[in-house]
Design a protein around this motif. Sequence first.
Motif, PDB file in Angstrom:
ATOM      1  N   ARG A 256     106.971  17.705  52.369  1.00  0.00           N
ATOM      2  CA  ARG A 256     107.444  19.017  51.929  1.00  0.00           C
ATOM      3  C   ARG A 256     108.277  19.690  53.017  1.00  0.00           C
ATOM      4  NH1 ARG A 256     102.253  19.348  49.492  1.00  0.00           N
ATOM      5  NH2 ARG A 256     101.429  20.640  51.177  1.00  0.00           N
ATOM      6  N   ALA A 257     107.874  19.485  54.254  1.00  0.00           N
ATOM      7  CA  ALA A 257     108.650  20.055  55.351  1.00  0.00           C
ATOM      8  C   ALA A 257     110.024  19.421  55.448  1.00  0.00           C
ATOM      9  CB  ALA A 257     107.898  19.888  56.671  1.00  0.00           C
ATOM     10  N   VAL A 258     110.094  18.099  55.198  1.00  0.00           N
ATOM     11  CA  VAL A 258     111.390  17.416  55.200  1.00  0.00           C
ATOM     12  C   VAL A 258     112.302  18.026  54.138  1.00  0.00           C
ATOM     13  CG1 VAL A 258     112.549  15.222  54.725  1.00  0.00           C
ATOM     14  CG2 VAL A 258     110.473  15.259  56.117  1.00  0.00           C
ATOM     15  N   ALA A 259     111.733  18.300  52.963  1.00  0.00           N
ATOM     16  CA  ALA A 259     112.515  18.921  51.892  1.00  0.00           C
ATOM     17  C   ALA A 259     113.012  20.300  52.309  1.00  0.00           C
ATOM     18  CB  ALA A 259     111.674  19.013  50.616  1.00  0.00           C
ATOM     19  N   THR A 260     112.175  21.028  53.041  1.00  0.00           N
ATOM     20  CA  THR A 260     112.578  22.350  53.516  1.00  0.00           C
ATOM     21  C   THR A 260     113.713  22.245  54.520  1.00  0.00           C
ATOM     22  OG1 THR A 260     110.321  23.160  53.194  1.00  0.00           O
ATOM     23  CG2 THR A 260     111.771  24.492  54.572  1.00  0.00           C
ATOM     24  N   PHE A 261     113.635  21.272  55.411  1.00  0.00           N
ATOM     25  CA  PHE A 261     114.739  21.044  56.353  1.00  0.00           C
ATOM     26  C   PHE A 261     116.040  20.782  55.606  1.00  0.00           C
ATOM     27  CE2 PHE A 261     111.695  19.928  59.856  1.00  0.00           C
ATOM     28  CZ  PHE A 261     112.214  20.804  60.784  1.00  0.00           C
ATOM     29  N   ALA A 262     115.974  19.917  54.598  1.00  0.00           N
ATOM     30  CA  ALA A 262     117.183  19.565  53.850  1.00  0.00           C
ATOM     31  C   ALA A 262     117.766  20.785  53.155  1.00  0.00           C
ATOM     32  CB  ALA A 262     116.859  18.469  52.833  1.00  0.00           C
ATOM     33  N   GLU A 263     116.913  21.613  52.591  1.00  0.00           N
ATOM     34  CA  GLU A 263     117.388  22.820  51.919  1.00  0.00           C
ATOM     35  C   GLU A 263     118.010  23.792  52.914  1.00  0.00           C
ATOM     36  OE1 GLU A 263     115.562  26.595  49.383  1.00  0.00           O
ATOM     37  OE2 GLU A 263     114.332  24.834  49.792  1.00  0.00           O
ATOM     38  N   GLN A 264     117.346  24.005  54.046  1.00  0.00           N
ATOM     39  CA  GLN A 264     117.853  24.946  55.036  1.00  0.00           C
ATOM     40  C   GLN A 264     119.118  24.427  55.713  1.00  0.00           C
ATOM     41  OE1 GLN A 264     116.942  28.036  55.733  1.00  0.00           O
ATOM     42  NE2 GLN A 264     115.456  27.958  54.068  1.00  0.00           N
ATOM     43  N   ASP A 265     119.245  23.106  55.808  1.00  0.00           N
ATOM     44  CA  ASP A 265     120.459  22.523  56.375  1.00  0.00           C
ATOM     45  C   ASP A 265     121.686  23.001  55.616  1.00  0.00           C
ATOM     46  OD1 ASP A 265     122.344  20.692  57.577  1.00  0.00           O
ATOM     47  OD2 ASP A 265     122.005  19.359  55.875  1.00  0.00           O
ATOM     48  N   GLN A 266     121.594  23.077  54.295  1.00  0.00           N
ATOM     49  CA  GLN A 266     122.722  23.552  53.495  1.00  0.00           C
ATOM     50  C   GLN A 266     123.014  25.034  53.731  1.00  0.00           C
ATOM     51  OE1 GLN A 266     125.128  22.416  51.523  1.00  0.00           O
ATOM     52  NE2 GLN A 266     124.505  20.333  52.022  1.00  0.00           N
ATOM     53  N   ASN A 267     121.999  25.784  54.146  1.00  0.00           N
ATOM     54  CA  ASN A 267     122.184  27.221  54.350  1.00  0.00           C
ATOM     55  C   ASN A 267     122.682  27.569  55.742  1.00  0.00           C
ATOM     56  OD1 ASN A 267     121.205  27.758  51.755  1.00  0.00           O
ATOM     57  ND2 ASN A 267     119.080  27.835  52.471  1.00  0.00           N
ATOM     58  N   VAL A 268     122.171  26.878  56.770  1.00  0.00           N
ATOM     59  CA  VAL A 268     122.464  27.305  58.146  1.00  0.00           C
ATOM     60  C   VAL A 268     123.070  26.214  59.016  1.00  0.00           C
ATOM     61  CG1 VAL A 268     120.647  29.053  58.080  1.00  0.00           C
ATOM     62  CG2 VAL A 268     120.119  26.772  58.967  1.00  0.00           C
ATOM     63  N   GLY A 269     123.094  24.967  58.558  1.00  0.00           N
ATOM     64  CA  GLY A 269     123.702  23.896  59.339  1.00  0.00           C
ATOM     65  C   GLY A 269     122.741  23.243  60.307  1.00  0.00           C
TER      66      GLY A 269
END
Length: 437
Positions: A144-157
């Motif tokens: 779940r944390a990996v999924a959160t990283f992927a989502e936040q990557d699109q928002n903040v780089g």
Amino acid sequence: MIVSRWTGTEVRALREVALRMTQEQLAAASGFKPPTVRKWERATAARPVRGESAEALDTLLGRLDDAQRARFRDALAIEPIAKAATTDAGFVPAVRDSLAIGGSECSEVDDEVKRREFGILLGATLLATGSRSIGVTDAQRVSRAVATFAEQDQNVGGATLVDTAVRELEVAKELIETCSFSDNAGKAFASAAGNLATIAGWLAYDADQHQLARHCYTDAFSLANQAGDDELTVHVCLGAAHQAITLSRQGFGNPHRALTLISRARELTHGLPPGRIHALIATRAAQAYGVLGDRANFSRCIATAWRELDFALEHEPLTECAKWLHFVNSTEVRCHEARAYGDLGNWSKAAELSGELAIEKAGTRNAVNYRAGWAAALAQAGDALGAVSIGLPALEQLQAVSSTRTLRVLEPVRSAVQPDSAFGLQFDDLTKKAARA
């Protein structure tokens, strides 16, 4: 044990608690002067210790014996969680909740137990002992944390998130080394940790930290092998191949290495029905052949990519597709087709295709990267005015999206304009900020 970013917190923990030295003694041990040590202890997350100073601290850290190392970890473990790190995007609390090794109780241990505070991602303090066990539930939390990283990557780089991801990867690796687990739980956790290493590698790549990205991908390959996870191996192959292609464009990589990785991915997916995975493999191969100047193989591979994608769009619902493949769409394939045309020297075609990208349908980070590629193609084609009109909005977006890789894509535009132009000044300012990050 590593410290990915030296701030005053880590320096003081090393000097006062682990080594039990004065500032003067640490200066002598490190080969620097006391005022420099005092400067280190004022370092913040925004302005950490860098360069030779950081290397000297890394060396001292590497020389700690077991007792000193335990004291160092204990010192960091008592720091308030909120002080460890946060992001402007409010990322930390969500990941902390998703990764707290949850519900498992740790027994009381003596002073020799190794303790480590991981900045944010595991919640409070992790106690790792030989009797500590991890289960499938823990693997699910990492996923779940990996999924959160992927989502936040699109928002903040990636540049914003990479240090946090690498710290957590070290946690996961230490858990595997120090905890007990069943065969099923061990494979599940190794697979989840491998996906964590893969996203950390991607974030490092996006931050233009290529050596770190390679280390993360190496960890991911090892964890995929431990888990017996072929899908993860394919994912890592394609991520590492993408990095190799990018470095080849800059004169620092080898497209033949990318093709070797792509071939491995193709072998592991042989027999799978048509779909996004085959489209992505073909897209990566088309990029590599573009860098090599091989027009025939480029044309063959890009045609395969479009054929596989067309089938996927009609017959492969996203719900039946691995989540890491959801980004494979017509915009993604078109973007890389355009850049391969540029590699082949056809910048007019590259600019034409880039202008067709549906960037409004992309995530924030992807959208700015597509726009940057379009601007660069225009600059290479000789249309400096068009390049600036497309590139300036990309620079404005990069104020909020920390993607050093994308900033590098815009270098041809910077070369095409005057140094004191609006684009030139903004580009140089962002470049300086990226160097300080």
